[in-house]
Enzyme design. Sequence first.
Site, PDB file in Angstrom:
ATOM      1  N   SER A  98       0.566  -1.181  -0.161  1.00 40.17           N
ATOM      2  CA  SER A  98      -0.364  -0.183   0.072  1.00 40.17           C
ATOM      3  C   SER A  98       0.731   1.399  -0.115  1.00 40.17           C
ATOM      4  O   SER A  98       1.710   1.719   0.771  1.00 40.17           O
ATOM      5  CB  SER A  98      -0.525   0.178   1.269  1.00 40.17           C
ATOM      6  N   GLY A  99       0.445   2.000  -0.859  1.00 38.35           N
ATOM      7  CA  GLY A  99       1.709   3.651  -1.163  1.00 38.35           C
ATOM      8  C   GLY A  99       2.481   3.499  -2.101  1.00 38.35           C
ATOM      9  O   GLY A  99       3.254   4.362  -1.958  1.00 38.35           O
TER      10      GLY A  99
ATOM     11  N   THR B 114      -2.048   3.174  -8.132  1.00 36.81           N
ATOM     12  CA  THR B 114      -3.561   3.367  -8.518  1.00 36.81           C
ATOM     13  C   THR B 114      -2.856   4.092  -9.775  1.00 36.81           C
ATOM     14  O   THR B 114      -3.046   4.674 -10.844  1.00 36.81           O
ATOM     15  CB  THR B 114      -3.770   3.914  -7.344  1.00 36.81           C
TER      16      THR B 114
ATOM     17  N   ASN C 291      -1.343   5.722   2.905  1.00 35.27           N
ATOM     18  CA  ASN C 291      -1.164   6.031   1.406  1.00 35.27           C
ATOM     19  C   ASN C 291      -2.179   7.569   2.083  1.00 35.27           C
ATOM     20  O   ASN C 291      -3.213   6.734   2.492  1.00 35.27           O
ATOM     21  CB  ASN C 291      -1.673   5.341   0.242  1.00 35.27           C
TER      22      ASN C 291
ATOM     23  N   SER D  91      -5.976   5.326  -0.926  1.00 32.37           N
ATOM     24  CA  SER D  91      -5.267   4.220  -0.892  1.00 32.37           C
ATOM     25  C   SER D  91      -6.593   3.216  -1.767  1.00 32.37           C
ATOM     26  O   SER D  91      -8.083   3.460  -1.130  1.00 32.37           O
ATOM     27  CB  SER D  91      -5.038   3.394   0.427  1.00 32.37           C
ATOM     28  N   SER D  92      -6.282   2.708  -2.750  1.00 36.22           N
ATOM     29  CA  SER D  92      -7.922   2.021  -3.136  1.00 36.22           C
ATOM     30  C   SER D  92      -7.800   0.608  -2.151  1.00 36.22           C
ATOM     31  O   SER D  92      -7.313  -0.305  -1.381  1.00 36.22           O
ATOM     32  CB  SER D  92      -7.226   0.803  -3.608  1.00 36.22           C
TER      33      SER D  92
ATOM     34  N   GLY E 197      -3.034  -3.174  -2.128  1.00 35.85           N
ATOM     35  CA  GLY E 197      -1.518  -3.442  -1.772  1.00 35.85           C
ATOM     36  C   GLY E 197      -1.092  -4.275  -0.833  1.00 35.85           C
ATOM     37  O   GLY E 197      -2.165  -4.339   0.454  1.00 35.85           O
TER      38      GLY E 197
ATOM     39  N   GLU F  13      -1.141  -4.755   2.688  1.00 33.43           N
ATOM     40  CA  GLU F  13      -0.702  -3.996   4.096  1.00 33.43           C
ATOM     41  C   GLU F  13      -0.586  -4.512   5.554  1.00 33.43           C
ATOM     42  O   GLU F  13      -1.563  -5.199   5.856  1.00 33.43           O
ATOM     43  CB  GLU F  13      -2.347  -2.652   3.145  1.00 33.43           C
TER      44      GLU F  13
END
Length: 1128
Positions: free
Chosen positions: A108-109, A113, A158, A161-162, A385, A387
């Site tokens: 994540s981050g 994306t 993030n 973040s998605s 991602g 995490e």
Amino acid sequence: MVYHWQSHNVKLSGVDDMVLLSKITDDAIVENLKKRFMDDYIFTCIGPVLVSVNPFKQMSYFGEKDIEIYQGAAPYENPPHIFGVSDDMYRNMLIDSENHCVIISGESGAGKTVAAKYIMNYITKVSGGGVKVQHIKDVIMESNPLLEAFGNAKTVRNNNSSRFGKYVEIQFGAGGQPEGGRVSNFLLEKSRVVKQNVGERNFHIFYQLCTGATPDMKKDLGLTILDYYYYLSHGKNHKVDGTNDAHDFQETLKAMTVMGITEYEQSCILKVVAGVLHLGNINFIEKGNYAEIADESCLEFPAFLFEINKENLSSKLTSRLFDSKWGAQSDKIDVTLNVEQALYTRDALAKALYARLFDYLVTQVNSAMETHATGLNIGILDIYGFEIFEKNGFEQFCINFVNEKLQQIFIELTLKAEQEEYVQESITWTPIDYFNNKVVCDLIESKRPPGIFSVLDDVCATLHAVSEGADLDLQNKLNTSAGTNQHYQKNKEGFIIHHYAGIVSYNVEGFCDRNRDVLVLDLIELMQESSNAFIQALFPDQINTGSKSRPTTAGSKIRTQANKLVEELMKCTPHYIRCIKPNETKRPRDWEEMRVKHQVEYLGLKENIRVRRAGFAYRRPFKKFLQRYAILTCQTWPSWNGPEKVGIQVVMQSVNMETDQYQLGKTKIFIKAPESLFLLEEMRDRKFNHYARIIQRAFKKYFARKQNDRQKEQAADLFYGKKERRKFSLNRNFVGDYIGVEYKPALQSIIGRREKVVFAEVVSKYDRRFKVARRDLILTMNALFLIGREQIKKGLDKGKYVEVVKRKLEFSHISLISVSPLKDDFVVIHTKQDYDSVLEIVFKTEFLSMLSKLYKNKLGMDLVIKFSDFTEFKVKKEGWGGGGMRQLKFTPGLGDKPTLKASGKVLTISIGSGLHKTSRPSKPSQVRTSHGKAGRLNIPSPPASAAPSVPRPRRAAPPCPSQAVQETRVPPPPPSGPPPANQPTIKPSPFRLPALSPGNSWSYNIGKGMNPKGNSQTLAQVKAANRANHDHFMSTPPAGVAGEKRASLGSSQQKPIPGGGKPRPALRKKPVLPKCRAVYSYCSQDLDELTFKEGDIIDIIKEHDGGWWQGRLNGVEGLLPANYIEKI
């Protein structure tokens, strides 16, 4: 952007392709990535795999110009870039007629994306056009801000973040234009709607609505400040650096419109979003062990926005209707809930509303991209991602499971499958060890023995109305079933999994409730009673109380979706982007060594490099390879009837490829080096270009002939029956520009660079005294120019001649044209108000034909052309004298050239007779006889449009400009003879991909206060604050069992003793070469020559006859003129 041929003048930051690293260790990989990151080069590659490091700032090489650079370029031509991966994917989809996909992975981050957005942007830019196609492109691009608004949120790792998984498939037509697509979404993190960790936010749309809505909209939706809403209060901070929620809200509304969502539907969507916020403010108090609404006024806005009865809403939140059976009799019991159960019911309704709204938006996006045509597609996987948070729940468990599956795909296709393929194809190969995370995937999803998901479903199946103690029961059963697995570990709060990316501790609290994912029937009935058809449509559930089937759990859904996704990806040709997060501060130029090294280790980059280095860069079935490269030889093109393997050998021999550069397996060909593949691609492109030029030449020649025939016929119609013709003017091809205006910037600047030149010729102009002057006659789409030359009388350029406009005539100023009926070239241009121009134009037929056509197009009337033996014209007024009139008198004479005789105000022109007035151009078939036995016309070629450049001797060697002033001695000319016949070829340096230009790097400034080391003081404060808050979960996670296995793979291999323990032999002495000193400086005039300065010491390798020797300077070999040096 730096091209590959410019890279020798550019600062090199590490290596572009890490296959070329001298040492293949995790530390060497990290060091290379760091060098490039610090110089703003965020992309590096491992063969076809792209490694991207999040720069946490906007970079300068993602513009329109960069798209043009990468479009259609060979992989080796430009530095590693996400546009290169996109172009390779798009072009090969069309060439090979195969579906392609790109798997973007990382924690994540790490920038997944953003990478997906750049890929979609590139594809929409380079694919076909048209109104319908443009609409599909708009839908594809606008789906990003819409789904991000409802599906993304700020987390501690993030800012965008998605919180859902997304697989976008873009479908293409036969011409490569997008025709439709589909979005598949996975596991929206619904729990974020009702609760967030400290430092995080709810989904973006809540903040966008509250800050970006108009005053009327806020009044209708009951919106106020953000702090008022309970569902937005958990994060303690509503601001995100670099985010403008009000602006993003307008982008979201625009995206809804592009998707075809009507204004009414948009208002309903915003009502649901606002209703969820108001729902969170409904609180409960305990009264006699039962829950009651604390403030009845809080029910008003949710009931108003959802268009349901206020009393029904209150009842459904505080009570539940149960079915009771006793024998054959059944009854319904209304049970009042306690405060904890009422809060759970309220949150369940809020999560259900939001999740169903999100599914509706995905459906609308798919409807806008829907197509019934079948074709090829490109898939882009942008998924949450890996995490680790301070408290990791059911959602983090599912997210990390999906990432395990993606890592398994990467291992299967790049490490495992590749090595197995070599064995199957009988290719010589030394196996390379790697850690396979399939054991972790089996621990989570296996059915026999039961994995964590299976145990979780079994526990949920035994639950009824009461869920107390279910999570503890789950923990105990997991410890029993998975306790012996080395990747599973017991924990006080739940359990620990040794993931491929590190150790993660999960808290089992809420696991069972979130896995059940069941909405009670009372709430479904409540929403179905709404008077709003939109809200009713969100709850289409068929209520069947008699159903005995087990409801589908969230865990089984995500497991099924993940396996289905893997199946879809396996059907495509995969491309990989491995994203790396350099720090946890989200700031540019901050590099955390241990964090990056941990990611390099678990992403398996070292193993990927080793397999890539030892293996083959390209492999293809015989049939497909021959189909692609058969065009390289006349034996295999257009068809090959022999064995495919023999055909491939013919192709390889035609390009002189060494046999050690490829191997032929049982069904496939394997090519070792990327350079060999690039050679084949380049030669294939040349062949296609050659054939395309032949086709173009034939078509252009055909249409040019047709056009010339039409022009000659139209021109002949102007003079037919009215003027005698010259012998060679009838069948002459029209050229148009006989001056070469496009090669003369001075003329272009005078007439205007945007003016299209239709006709241009050097003509003779006659004045009032019948004196001749040279003029450049230029006819454009808008005017007629007469260009002359004048001498500058003052200033530094005194005496220099420059072009000036002597006359400019708009078409509206021309009244008529006068010509004689004889074959002379005189043309008089009469104007309405001003003086007339008398010109002698060699190509008058072409000129008048073009002028009459433009005149009619511009003014809507025919140009008047007068044919007469006697022409009177006005002359220019000069000084005190009047303008007056002059006459031209035409009489028959002798010869092809006119005889001029001036007498007072009359100029008599005599010329011999020409072809008859009724002469017309010959038929094309008569003119273009190839071997012309009869009737072929010897038509003279028109003047060239531009003069050729002056040839120069090959070995001319003028001194370097920088040294021309300093040199006092004049060097002799270099040898004029040819270079020696057996000169050695200069071998190119080992292949390497070029680096990005430092000149294009993004300028930035982290803060005003900078310490001597160049680090931001603010950054240090952030790190200190993190340490003070004991955010241990933000630090690099321990590698765990997976990391130990990876480490053991490298350490288990016993290194042999160098040389078998034998003493090293003495080094051979290098031969001493004779040396020489440069007497004069010399700049190389060709690639095989040396450049040197006066005084340089050069090694003499060989002395050739003819004046050219072979030498070496600073490790570079080449030829040098012998008369520029002296032996030492």
